[in-house]
Motif scaffolding. Sequence first.
Motif, PDB file in Angstrom:
ATOM      1  N   ILE A  83      -7.820   0.657 -12.714  1.00 16.62           N
ATOM      2  CA  ILE A  83      -6.538   0.239 -12.137  1.00 16.62           C
ATOM      3  C   ILE A  83      -6.103  -1.095 -12.728  1.00 16.62           C
ATOM      4  CG2 ILE A  83      -5.321  -0.417 -10.026  1.00 16.62           C
ATOM      5  CD1 ILE A  83      -5.897   2.555 -10.265  1.00 16.62           C
ATOM      6  N   VAL A  84      -4.850  -1.150 -13.182  1.00 18.56           N
ATOM      7  CA  VAL A  84      -4.262  -2.386 -13.709  1.00 18.56           C
ATOM      8  C   VAL A  84      -3.198  -2.849 -12.721  1.00 18.56           C
ATOM      9  CG1 VAL A  84      -3.017  -3.454 -15.617  1.00 18.56           C
ATOM     10  CG2 VAL A  84      -4.693  -1.640 -16.078  1.00 18.56           C
ATOM     11  N   TYR A  85      -3.403  -3.999 -12.102  1.00 15.66           N
ATOM     12  CA  TYR A  85      -2.533  -4.466 -11.028  1.00 15.66           C
ATOM     13  C   TYR A  85      -1.350  -5.261 -11.574  1.00 15.66           C
ATOM     14  CZ  TYR A  85      -6.216  -2.943  -7.868  1.00 15.66           C
ATOM     15  OH  TYR A  85      -7.128  -2.172  -7.199  1.00 15.66           O
ATOM     16  N   PHE A  86      -0.288  -5.313 -10.767  1.00  9.74           N
ATOM     17  CA  PHE A  86       0.885  -6.097 -11.132  1.00  9.74           C
ATOM     18  C   PHE A  86       0.541  -7.588 -11.152  1.00  9.74           C
ATOM     19  CE2 PHE A  86       3.619  -2.604  -9.044  1.00  9.74           C
ATOM     20  CZ  PHE A  86       3.832  -1.985 -10.261  1.00  9.74           C
ATOM     21  N   SER A  87       1.331  -8.329 -11.913  1.00  6.43           N
ATOM     22  CA  SER A  87       1.191  -9.783 -11.963  1.00  6.43           C
ATOM     23  C   SER A  87       2.580 -10.403 -12.021  1.00  6.43           C
ATOM     24  CB  SER A  87       0.352 -10.205 -13.180  1.00  6.43           C
ATOM     25  OG  SER A  87       0.962  -9.758 -14.383  1.00  6.43           O
ATOM     26  N   VAL A 107      -0.312  -2.609  -6.865  1.00  6.54           N
ATOM     27  CA  VAL A 107       0.305  -1.883  -7.955  1.00  6.54           C
ATOM     28  C   VAL A 107       0.741  -0.522  -7.424  1.00  6.54           C
ATOM     29  CG1 VAL A 107      -1.841  -0.765  -8.750  1.00  6.54           C
ATOM     30  CG2 VAL A 107       0.000  -1.216 -10.397  1.00  6.54           C
ATOM     31  N   THR A 108       1.678   0.120  -8.114  1.00  6.98           N
ATOM     32  CA  THR A 108       2.123   1.461  -7.728  1.00  6.98           C
ATOM     33  C   THR A 108       1.947   2.426  -8.899  1.00  6.98           C
ATOM     34  OG1 THR A 108       4.411   0.975  -8.371  1.00  6.98           O
ATOM     35  CG2 THR A 108       3.811   0.598  -6.065  1.00  6.98           C
ATOM     36  N   TYR A 109       1.584   3.661  -8.562  1.00  6.85           N
ATOM     37  CA  TYR A 109       1.507   4.761  -9.528  1.00  6.85           C
ATOM     38  C   TYR A 109       2.289   5.929  -8.928  1.00  6.85           C
ATOM     39  CZ  TYR A 109      -2.250   2.423 -12.155  1.00  6.85           C
ATOM     40  OH  TYR A 109      -2.995   1.543 -12.911  1.00  6.85           O
ATOM     41  N   GLY A 110       2.801   6.802  -9.791  1.00  5.89           N
ATOM     42  CA  GLY A 110       3.522   7.943  -9.251  1.00  5.89           C
ATOM     43  C   GLY A 110       4.279   8.713 -10.309  1.00  5.89           C
ATOM     44  N   ASP A 111       5.151   9.611  -9.820  1.00  7.38           N
ATOM     45  CA  ASP A 111       5.956  10.431 -10.713  1.00  7.38           C
ATOM     46  C   ASP A 111       6.970   9.564 -11.455  1.00  7.38           C
ATOM     47  OD1 ASP A 111       4.517  12.507  -9.674  1.00  7.38           O
ATOM     48  OD2 ASP A 111       6.207  13.451  -8.615  1.00  7.38           O
ATOM     49  N   GLU A 112       7.299   9.987 -12.643  1.00  9.84           N
ATOM     50  CA  GLU A 112       8.199   9.207 -13.504  1.00  9.84           C
ATOM     51  C   GLU A 112       9.577   9.049 -12.868  1.00  9.84           C
ATOM     52  OE1 GLU A 112       9.999   9.329 -18.085  1.00  9.84           O
ATOM     53  OE2 GLU A 112       8.661  10.919 -17.343  1.00  9.84           O
ATOM     54  N   GLY A 113      10.102   7.818 -12.925  1.00 12.46           N
ATOM     55  CA  GLY A 113      11.471   7.549 -12.509  1.00 12.46           C
ATOM     56  C   GLY A 113      11.673   7.136 -11.073  1.00 12.46           C
ATOM     57  N   PHE A 147       2.003  14.556  -2.425  1.00 14.22           N
ATOM     58  CA  PHE A 147       2.550  13.204  -2.484  1.00 14.22           C
ATOM     59  C   PHE A 147       2.923  12.884  -3.929  1.00 14.22           C
ATOM     60  CE2 PHE A 147      -0.331  13.437   1.100  1.00 14.22           C
ATOM     61  CZ  PHE A 147       0.407  12.853   2.128  1.00 14.22           C
ATOM     62  N   ASN A 148       4.012  12.120  -4.101  1.00 13.85           N
ATOM     63  CA  ASN A 148       4.486  11.813  -5.451  1.00 13.85           C
ATOM     64  C   ASN A 148       4.385  10.336  -5.816  1.00 13.85           C
ATOM     65  OD1 ASN A 148       6.622  10.697  -3.997  1.00 13.85           O
ATOM     66  ND2 ASN A 148       8.130  12.228  -4.651  1.00 13.85           N
ATOM     67  N   PHE A 149       3.764   9.528  -4.944  1.00 12.12           N
ATOM     68  CA  PHE A 149       3.762   8.073  -5.143  1.00 12.12           C
ATOM     69  C   PHE A 149       2.590   7.476  -4.379  1.00 12.12           C
ATOM     70  CE2 PHE A 149       5.124   3.745  -4.189  1.00 12.12           C
ATOM     71  CZ  PHE A 149       5.834   3.349  -5.307  1.00 12.12           C
ATOM     72  N   VAL A 150       1.974   6.435  -4.944  1.00 19.44           N
ATOM     73  CA  VAL A 150       0.909   5.739  -4.226  1.00 19.44           C
ATOM     74  C   VAL A 150       1.041   4.235  -4.442  1.00 19.44           C
ATOM     75  CG1 VAL A 150      -0.749   5.959  -6.146  1.00 19.44           C
ATOM     76  CG2 VAL A 150      -1.588   5.591  -3.818  1.00 19.44           C
ATOM     77  N   LEU A 151       0.911   3.480  -3.366  1.00 16.10           N
ATOM     78  CA  LEU A 151       0.831   2.019  -3.403  1.00 16.10           C
ATOM     79  C   LEU A 151      -0.631   1.643  -3.228  1.00 16.10           C
ATOM     80  CD1 LEU A 151       1.988  -0.899  -3.284  1.00 16.10           C
ATOM     81  CD2 LEU A 151       2.260  -0.558  -0.816  1.00 16.10           C
ATOM     82  N   ILE A 152      -1.169   0.854  -4.162  1.00 15.62           N
ATOM     83  CA  ILE A 152      -2.578   0.470  -4.130  1.00 15.62           C
ATOM     84  C   ILE A 152      -2.682  -1.022  -3.849  1.00 15.62           C
ATOM     85  CG2 ILE A 152      -4.755   0.438  -5.392  1.00 15.62           C
ATOM     86  CD1 ILE A 152      -3.652   2.666  -7.163  1.00 15.62           C
ATOM     87  N   ASN A 153      -3.498  -1.379  -2.867  1.00 16.02           N
ATOM     88  CA  ASN A 153      -3.783  -2.779  -2.541  1.00 16.02           C
ATOM     89  C   ASN A 153      -5.271  -3.033  -2.712  1.00 16.02           C
ATOM     90  OD1 ASN A 153      -1.249  -4.131  -1.503  1.00 16.02           O
ATOM     91  ND2 ASN A 153      -1.277  -2.319  -0.203  1.00 16.02           N
ATOM     92  N   ARG A 154      -5.619  -4.107  -3.407  1.00 15.63           N
ATOM     93  CA  ARG A 154      -7.022  -4.510  -3.551  1.00 15.63           C
ATOM     94  C   ARG A 154      -7.246  -5.833  -2.817  1.00 15.63           C
ATOM     95  NH1 ARG A 154     -10.791  -7.672  -6.221  1.00 15.63           N
ATOM     96  NH2 ARG A 154     -12.723  -6.563  -6.793  1.00 15.63           N
ATOM     97  N   TYR A 155      -8.227  -5.813  -1.919  1.00 20.25           N
ATOM     98  CA  TYR A 155      -8.595  -6.993  -1.141  1.00 20.25           C
ATOM     99  C   TYR A 155      -9.950  -7.480  -1.648  1.00 20.25           C
ATOM    100  CZ  TYR A 155      -5.067  -4.826   1.859  1.00 20.25           C
ATOM    101  OH  TYR A 155      -3.910  -4.251   2.325  1.00 20.25           O
ATOM    102  N   LYS A 156      -9.986  -8.673  -2.259  1.00 21.68           N
ATOM    103  CA  LYS A 156     -11.222  -9.121  -2.900  1.00 21.68           C
ATOM    104  C   LYS A 156     -12.320  -9.418  -1.895  1.00 21.68           C
ATOM    105  CE  LYS A 156     -10.132 -14.092  -3.219  1.00 21.68           C
ATOM    106  NZ  LYS A 156      -8.938 -14.045  -2.342  1.00 21.68           N
TER     107      LYS A 156
END
Length: 256
Positions: A83-87, A107-113, A147-156
């Motif tokens: 996983i590559v997170y937003f910055s 970060v978010t992953y999902g269907d194009e557009g 599901f067509n979209f996922v929001l990923i949160n990482r808590y250190k």
Amino acid sequence: MDAYVVRKSAATSKRGRVGSNDLNKPNEEPLTKKANTHKDTVCLIPDHFIWKKLQAENLDCDYTSLFSKNEADDIFQKLEKDIVYFSGNLSRVMVFGKWHNVPRKQVTYGDEGLNYTFSGITLSPKPWIPVLAHIRVRLQLATGHSFNFVLINRYKDGNDHIGEHRDDEKELVPQSPIASVSFGAYRDFIFRHKDARCKNPVRHIQPVKVELAHGSLLMMNYPTNVYWYHSLPVRKKVLSPRVNLTFRNICLGSLK
């Protein structure tokens, strides 16, 4: 303090399935939901999942172990690697008119557009990668929902958190469930009714607490997000990381 609590029990498997001590509480119903008889393309799944029903006034959730411990361990390692997170600006949110750094990685992953807007930012998803596709297939087999979209949160660790909010953005398909899949450290997840949040609440409704286990799935069904806020509070004794994936259905109208 809490009306309904789901915790790991000594009488359950290490995956954190709900134990017998939790089954006698009011408005909580154990149930078994049959999975699709098709097999996951990566590994076999059980014929059924043991589900726990969580209910309160206008709160409707289902909880289960979606992956075995060995599966969850393997997926967690892949998530940490792939996983590559937003910055930058995408790692900030607007709260009460001011920009703040997010106290976690996201970060978010999902269907194009597709696009998803919350807390003053609009996020466009990265394309699906194999580990996320694997989780999504298992999720569909267990629940019957796609599901067509996922929001990923990482808590250190336990200092990373997320404040009270509702997942009620306009891009979401109306009345669709949100599926929260967790890997890593166990963390408390708190529901609070919208009429019981302030210091002088309109109503006195007890919060609902769920301990989200490694490899677990929490389905938040309609109308939960209409009436209940949820949060992942600070827990300073938690020293290890956690990755949470909230799968959603975004309306095709959010395509830009």
